[in-house]
Scaffold this active site. Structure first.
Site, PDB file in Angstrom:
ATOM      1  N   LYS A  22      -8.247 -10.115   3.474  1.00 42.14           N
ATOM      2  CA  LYS A  22      -7.345 -10.149   4.635  1.00 42.14           C
ATOM      3  C   LYS A  22      -6.559  -8.842   4.735  1.00 42.14           C
ATOM      4  O   LYS A  22      -6.497  -8.201   5.780  1.00 42.14           O
ATOM      5  CB  LYS A  22      -6.353 -11.300   4.526  1.00 42.14           C
ATOM      6  CG  LYS A  22      -5.156 -11.188   5.486  1.00 42.14           C
ATOM      7  CD  LYS A  22      -4.173 -12.320   5.321  1.00 42.14           C
ATOM      8  CE  LYS A  22      -3.202 -12.202   4.213  1.00 42.14           C
ATOM      9  NZ  LYS A  22      -2.023 -11.381   4.482  1.00 42.14           N
ATOM     10  N   ASN A  23      -5.981  -8.409   3.621  1.00 44.04           N
ATOM     11  CA  ASN A  23      -5.065  -7.263   3.658  1.00 44.04           C
ATOM     12  C   ASN A  23      -5.772  -5.922   3.786  1.00 44.04           C
ATOM     13  O   ASN A  23      -5.127  -4.894   3.962  1.00 44.04           O
ATOM     14  CB  ASN A  23      -4.151  -7.296   2.433  1.00 44.04           C
ATOM     15  CG  ASN A  23      -3.165  -8.434   2.548  1.00 44.04           C
ATOM     16  OD1 ASN A  23      -3.019  -9.043   3.613  1.00 44.04           O
ATOM     17  ND2 ASN A  23      -2.490  -8.741   1.459  1.00 44.04           N
ATOM     18  N   CYS A 117      11.619 -12.624   7.366  1.00 45.36           N
ATOM     19  CA  CYS A 117      10.489 -13.100   6.572  1.00 45.36           C
ATOM     20  C   CYS A 117      11.003 -14.104   5.552  1.00 45.36           C
ATOM     21  O   CYS A 117      12.113 -13.971   5.050  1.00 45.36           O
ATOM     22  CB  CYS A 117       9.816 -11.931   5.846  1.00 45.36           C
ATOM     23  SG  CYS A 117       8.612 -12.473   4.634  1.00 45.36           S
ATOM     24  N   ARG A 122      12.418  -7.510   4.629  1.00 49.10           N
ATOM     25  CA  ARG A 122      11.213  -6.664   4.666  1.00 49.10           C
ATOM     26  C   ARG A 122      11.373  -5.640   5.779  1.00 49.10           C
ATOM     27  O   ARG A 122      10.755  -5.734   6.826  1.00 49.10           O
ATOM     28  CB  ARG A 122       9.960  -7.510   4.866  1.00 49.10           C
ATOM     29  CG  ARG A 122       9.636  -8.388   3.679  1.00 49.10           C
ATOM     30  CD  ARG A 122       8.390  -9.213   3.891  1.00 49.10           C
ATOM     31  NE  ARG A 122       7.168  -8.432   3.819  1.00 49.10           N
ATOM     32  CZ  ARG A 122       5.955  -8.926   4.086  1.00 49.10           C
ATOM     33  NH1 ARG A 122       5.839 -10.186   4.470  1.00 49.10           N
ATOM     34  NH2 ARG A 122       4.868  -8.193   3.973  1.00 49.10           N
ATOM     35  N   ASP A 307       1.455 -10.629  -4.961  1.00 48.76           N
ATOM     36  CA  ASP A 307       0.774 -11.717  -4.260  1.00 48.76           C
ATOM     37  C   ASP A 307       0.094 -12.705  -5.202  1.00 48.76           C
ATOM     38  O   ASP A 307      -0.468 -13.694  -4.743  1.00 48.76           O
ATOM     39  CB  ASP A 307      -0.255 -11.151  -3.273  1.00 48.76           C
ATOM     40  CG  ASP A 307       0.408 -10.376  -2.139  1.00 48.76           C
ATOM     41  OD1 ASP A 307      -0.289  -9.634  -1.446  1.00 48.76           O
ATOM     42  OD2 ASP A 307       1.639 -10.508  -1.982  1.00 48.76           O
ATOM     43  N   ARG A 399      -3.154 -18.917   6.896  1.00 49.12           N
ATOM     44  CA  ARG A 399      -2.996 -17.524   7.315  1.00 49.12           C
ATOM     45  C   ARG A 399      -3.802 -16.587   6.429  1.00 49.12           C
ATOM     46  O   ARG A 399      -4.225 -15.532   6.859  1.00 49.12           O
ATOM     47  CB  ARG A 399      -1.517 -17.116   7.250  1.00 49.12           C
ATOM     48  CG  ARG A 399      -0.636 -17.781   8.285  1.00 49.12           C
ATOM     49  CD  ARG A 399       0.730 -17.144   8.281  1.00 49.12           C
ATOM     50  NE  ARG A 399       0.615 -15.698   8.485  1.00 49.12           N
ATOM     51  CZ  ARG A 399       1.687 -14.896   8.522  1.00 49.12           C
ATOM     52  NH1 ARG A 399       2.885 -15.394   8.353  1.00 49.12           N
ATOM     53  NH2 ARG A 399       1.530 -13.601   8.709  1.00 49.12           N
TER      54      ARG A 399
HETATM   55  C1  EPZ Z   1       1.562  -5.730   1.993  1.00 47.59           C
HETATM   56  O1  EPZ Z   1       2.758  -5.976   2.725  1.00 47.59           O
HETATM   57  C2  EPZ Z   1       0.818  -7.061   1.959  1.00 47.59           C
HETATM   58  N1  EPZ Z   1       0.568  -7.491   3.320  1.00 47.59           N
HETATM   59  C3  EPZ Z   1       1.673  -8.112   1.254  1.00 47.59           C
HETATM   60  O2  EPZ Z   1       0.873  -9.287   1.114  1.00 47.59           O
HETATM   61  C4  EPZ Z   1       2.010  -7.635  -0.141  1.00 47.59           C
HETATM   62  O3  EPZ Z   1       2.898  -8.548  -0.728  1.00 47.59           O
HETATM   63  C5  EPZ Z   1       2.684  -6.255  -0.070  1.00 47.59           C
HETATM   64  O4  EPZ Z   1       1.856  -5.323   0.645  1.00 47.59           O
HETATM   65  C6  EPZ Z   1       2.938  -5.676  -1.450  1.00 47.59           C
HETATM   66  O5  EPZ Z   1       1.773  -5.569  -2.175  1.00 47.59           O
HETATM   67  C7  EPZ Z   1      -0.478  -6.954   3.980  1.00 47.59           C
HETATM   68  O6  EPZ Z   1      -1.204  -6.122   3.489  1.00 47.59           O
HETATM   69  C8  EPZ Z   1      -0.701  -7.434   5.378  1.00 47.59           C
HETATM   70  P1  EPZ Z   1       5.040  -3.058   1.377  1.00 47.59           P
HETATM   71  P2  EPZ Z   1       3.664  -4.756   3.229  1.00 47.59           P
HETATM   72  O7  EPZ Z   1       5.329  -2.208   2.564  1.00 47.59           O
HETATM   73  O8  EPZ Z   1       2.813  -3.632   3.603  1.00 47.59           O
HETATM   74  C9  EPZ Z   1       9.758  -2.432   1.004  1.00 47.59           C
HETATM   75  C10 EPZ Z   1       0.245 -11.534   1.404  1.00 47.59           C
HETATM   76  O9  EPZ Z   1       0.652 -12.488   0.721  1.00 47.59           O
HETATM   77  N2  EPZ Z   1       9.656  -1.697   2.289  1.00 47.59           N
HETATM   78  O10 EPZ Z   1       4.148  -2.516   0.324  1.00 47.59           O
HETATM   79  O11 EPZ Z   1       4.604  -5.305   4.241  1.00 47.59           O
HETATM   80  C11 EPZ Z   1       9.476  -3.918   1.166  1.00 47.59           C
HETATM   81  O12 EPZ Z   1      10.603  -4.628   1.587  1.00 47.59           O
HETATM   82  C12 EPZ Z   1       1.243 -10.451   1.866  1.00 47.59           C
HETATM   83  O13 EPZ Z   1      -0.941 -11.354   1.704  1.00 47.59           O
HETATM   84  C13 EPZ Z   1      10.776  -1.052   2.783  1.00 47.59           C
HETATM   85  O14 EPZ Z   1      11.852  -1.081   2.180  1.00 47.59           O
HETATM   86  O15 EPZ Z   1       4.478  -4.456   1.877  1.00 47.59           O
HETATM   87  C14 EPZ Z   1       9.010  -4.309  -0.224  1.00 47.59           C
HETATM   88  O16 EPZ Z   1      10.101  -4.564  -1.057  1.00 47.59           O
HETATM   89  C15 EPZ Z   1       2.661 -10.871   1.698  1.00 47.59           C
HETATM   90  N3  EPZ Z   1      10.662  -0.380   3.960  1.00 47.59           N
HETATM   91  C16 EPZ Z   1       8.274  -3.046  -0.681  1.00 47.59           C
HETATM   92  O17 EPZ Z   1       8.723  -1.981   0.124  1.00 47.59           O
HETATM   93  C17 EPZ Z   1       9.471  -0.311   4.657  1.00 47.59           C
HETATM   94  O18 EPZ Z   1       9.413   0.316   5.725  1.00 47.59           O
HETATM   95  C18 EPZ Z   1       6.760  -3.131  -0.586  1.00 47.59           C
HETATM   96  O19 EPZ Z   1       6.415  -3.513   0.716  1.00 47.59           O
HETATM   97  C19 EPZ Z   1       8.344  -0.958   4.132  1.00 47.59           C
HETATM   98  C20 EPZ Z   1       8.452  -1.649   2.938  1.00 47.59           C
END
Ligand code: EPZ
Length: 423
Positions: A22-23, A117, A122, A307, A399
């Site tokens: 998915k991701n 969320c 997030r 995850d 999802r």
């Molecule tokens: C991706 O989310 C995945 N989703 C998430 O999987 C996964 O948990 C996450 O990466 C971490 O591995 C998809 O790929 C669709 P991040 P993403 O940006 O890209 C902070 C699932 O269960 N951050 O790597 O949204 C954020 O709050 C989902 O399949 C900022 O502060 O995650 C977090 O603490 C849930 N500012 C950290 O970085 C930003 O602009 C990592 O988030 C972006 C992120």
């Protein structure tokens, strides 16, 4: 609404093939917006809610698609709109992935802010910072991100991410492929999802150096083209299936995988006493008589993935002793814990650490899903709980898991999907 009704106490054993990721699918589908030159054919795209939501978003933008048998065919020749509406973005945060491609190709994009969320803050500030580093002007108006490129064209820049973000790296990467000049991304996310996105963009004609590392260099190009591409397996679905065998005392082989991507998770299964054997494209796991308590700390790749954190907590409720689970990516991602405790688990939360006391005899009852991976942990607990467990609001599960109950039933589970009224 749907619920899953699980009769516990059956071993999960046999072999199964992992679904497509998915991701990885989401950014790849977004990247198709980068060019109108030709038709894309994407194989091994999982048939699940988030993919269908993304396809709806593409239709809204004017993209024609057909989706059957896990193959998505589409052409982004006729993009009519540059706006991602709240109605779709609120369903799925990953809709933000259209920002980079639309801005880079058309010089403008209007994307609704994602909103809240279930498992904590997030923000998307890093996505916006990256676009600004590529010369875009960003304003937030009436709940929308308005992004505009000077003279309709982004220009290469140096993006330094203060923390590792999969999503922001993906957006920056896609935008940089059409920017003038070279872009450098430092502290980029190195998840397999990003590595596969790089491979996809390079197949389209992009020039990227440093794939698989945290330092990426992208030379902007004007001539990307549509391609045929085979998506990779879903490492989180594969990890969840392995955990289902481990928690029920079973023995499983998951095929169609790349074990290399799952090193951190497999290492923990071995530490917990499981026998794990891998070939080039399969992983076999045999559960031990007694699970050994095993601490994990979820961090960006190549560490243990956040995850898989909820599923690991469910597994550790059956270990002979106490385990500690820390999440350094989402500090508050513990909504599954009160529900697991409803099944008879004994788990405490201190700051961003869960302390799991095991082994606990679980007994079936009604539990509420709160997010995708939390619901997966409830299904795992339901498999080992005595009696019947009802996992409510499984739209969360749908999802991110393709027909999970069909897969688990083919491995010996007794799960039925039933309709119910919540009120
Ligand atoms: C991706 O989310 C995945 N989703 C998430 O999987 C996964 O948990 C996450 O990466 C971490 O591995 C998809 O790929 C669709 P991040 P993403 O940006 O890209 C902070 C699932 O269960 N951050 O790597 O949204 C954020 O709050 C989902 O399949 C900022 O502060 O995650 C977090 O603490 C849930 N500012 C950290 O970085 C930003 O602009 C990592 O988030 C972006 C992120």
């Amino acid at each position: 609404m749907d619920k899953l009704v699980i009769k516990g106490g059956r071993r999960i054993s046999g072999s199964i093939t992992a679904s497509g990721s998915k991701n990885t699918s989401l950014p790849i589908i977004a990247a198709t917006l980068l060019t109108g030159n030709g038709n894309f054919t994407l194989h091994r795209i999982p048939d699940l809610k988030d993919i269908l939501t993304f396809i709806q978003l593409l239709h809204h933008l004017g993209v024609e698609t057909t989706f059957s048998d896990n193959t998505l065919r589409l052409s982004s020749e006729q993009v009519q709109s540059l706006q991602a509406p709240y109605e779709l973005v609120k369903k799925m945060r990953a809709s933000i992935y259209v920002l980079g491609p639309l801005l880079a190709r058309f010089g403008h994009a209007r994307v609704s802010l994602p909103g809240g969320c279930a498992f904590g803050p997030r923000p998307i500030d890093l996505h916006l910072m990256a676009m600004e580093k590529l010369g875009a002007t960003i304003t937030i108006e009436t709940g929308f991100i308005e992004a505009t490129a000077e003279n309709g064209k982004l220009r290469g820049g140096h993006i330094v991410f203060p923390i590792s973000s999969v999503g922001a790296t993906g957006n920056a990467l896609m935008a940089a492929t059409l920017a003038e000049g070279t872009t450098y991304i430092s502290n980029a996310a190195a998840e397999p999802e990003i590595e596969t996105l790089c491979r996809f963009l390079m197949a389209m004609g992009a020039t990227i150096r440093g794939t698989g590392t945290t330092e990426l260099e992208i030379d902007g190009s004007n001539s990307l083209k549509a391609v045929e591409f085979h998506n990779v397996f879903d490492r989180i679905e594969a990890g969840t299936l392995l955990a289902a065998a481990a928690i029920t005392g079973g023995e499983i082989t998951v095929n169609g995988v790349e074990p290399e991507q799952m090193k951190a998770v497999l290492k923990k299964f071995v530490h917990a006493g499981c026998t794990v054997e891998s070939t080039e494209e399969s992983i076999s796991l045999k559960s031990p008589r007694k699970l050994i308590p095993t601490d994990v700390t979820a961090k960006p790749y190549p560490s243990f993935p956040t995850d898989m954190q909820a599923q690991w907590i469910a597994l550790m409720t059956q270990a002979e002793g106490t385990s500690h689970v820390i999440d350094k990516v989402y500090h508050e991602r513990f909504n599954h814990i009160p529900e697991l405790n409803r099944l008879g688990a004994h788990i405490e939360i201190h700051k961003n650490q869960a302390i799991v006391h095991g082994p606990q005899k679980l007994s079936g009852t009604k539990v509420m899903s709160t997010d995708l991976r939390a619901s997966a942990s409830l299904v795992l607990a339901g498999l080992v709980a005595e009696g019947t467990t009802e996992v409510l609001r499984v739209y969360h599960l749908d999802r991110g898991y393709e027909k999970i109950e069909v897969k688990l039933n083919s491995l010996g589970a007794d799960i039925s999907r039933e309709k119910y009224n919540e009120f």
